[in-house]
Scaffold this motif. Structure first.
Motif, short mmCIF file in Angstrom:
data_model
loop_
_atom_site.label_atom_id
_atom_site.label_comp_id
_atom_site.label_asym_id
_atom_site.label_seq_id
_atom_site.Cartn_x
_atom_site.Cartn_y
_atom_site.Cartn_z
N SER A 1 0.84 -1.19 0.00
CA SER A 1 0.00 0.00 0.00
C SER A 1 0.88 1.24 0.00
O SER A 1 1.99 1.22 0.55
CB SER A 1 -0.89 0.02 1.25
N ASP B 1 -0.49 -2.38 9.28
CA ASP B 1 -1.74 -2.54 8.53
C ASP B 1 -2.23 -1.16 8.11
O ASP B 1 -2.73 -0.39 8.94
CB ASP B 1 -2.77 -3.24 9.42
N SER B 2 -2.10 -0.87 6.84
CA SER B 2 -2.46 0.46 6.34
C SER B 2 -3.96 0.72 6.37
O SER B 2 -4.39 1.87 6.25
CB SER B 2 -1.93 0.65 4.93
N THR B 3 -4.76 -0.32 6.53
CA THR B 3 -6.21 -0.10 6.62
C THR B 3 -6.58 0.43 8.01
O THR B 3 -7.66 0.98 8.20
CB THR B 3 -6.99 -1.40 6.35
N GLY C 1 -3.27 4.60 8.67
CA GLY C 1 -2.93 5.23 7.40
C GLY C 1 -2.46 6.65 7.57
O GLY C 1 -2.06 7.07 8.66
#
Length: 129
Positions: A56, A102-104, A107
């Motif tokens: 990502s 975890d970019s979700t 971010g």
């Protein structure tokens, strides 16, 4: 882990540069990496990051559509392709690395505020006619 940025220089407005960041003493595997910049006397600005697990990416609004971040884990190298450069892009550019995330969930600017674990000497980019 040591990081060394290179590829800076003098470029005219509208021009392009490609920055590289060589990582030694460790690997890029399982690490998020990114670029930030700083003008002397001003606060650091997060520019872009890229994760490892799902590749990502994030771009600050002021570079979106002009800069492209990429990574090559086989070469332990991070890149920043910069195009349509503006005088306000003039700064010292630094590369940084930290644990993958975890970019979700985390971010935006999180990596630059809390996620950077290593960074090295920067490379100067000057955009001027």
């Amino acid at each position: 882990v040591q990081l060394q940025a290179s590829g800076g220089g003098l470029v005219q407005p509208g021009g392009s540069l490609r920055l590289s960041c060589a990582v030694s003493g460790g690997t890029l595997d399982y690490r998020a990496v990114g670029w930030f910049r700083q003008v002397p006397g001003k606060e650091r600005e997060g520019v872009s990051w890229i994760t490892d697990s799902d590749v990502s990416t994030y771009y600050a609004d002021f570079v979106k559509g002009r800069f492209t971040i990429s990574r090559d884990n086989t070469k332990n190298t991070l890149y920043l392709q910069m195009s349509s450069l503006k005088p306000e892009d003039t700064a010292v550019y630094y590369c940084a690395a930290g644990p993958d995330f975890d970019s979700t969930v985390l971010g935006g600017d999180w990596f630059f505020q809390h996620g950077m674990e290593y960074w090295g000497k920067g490379t100067l980019v000057t955009v001027s006619s």
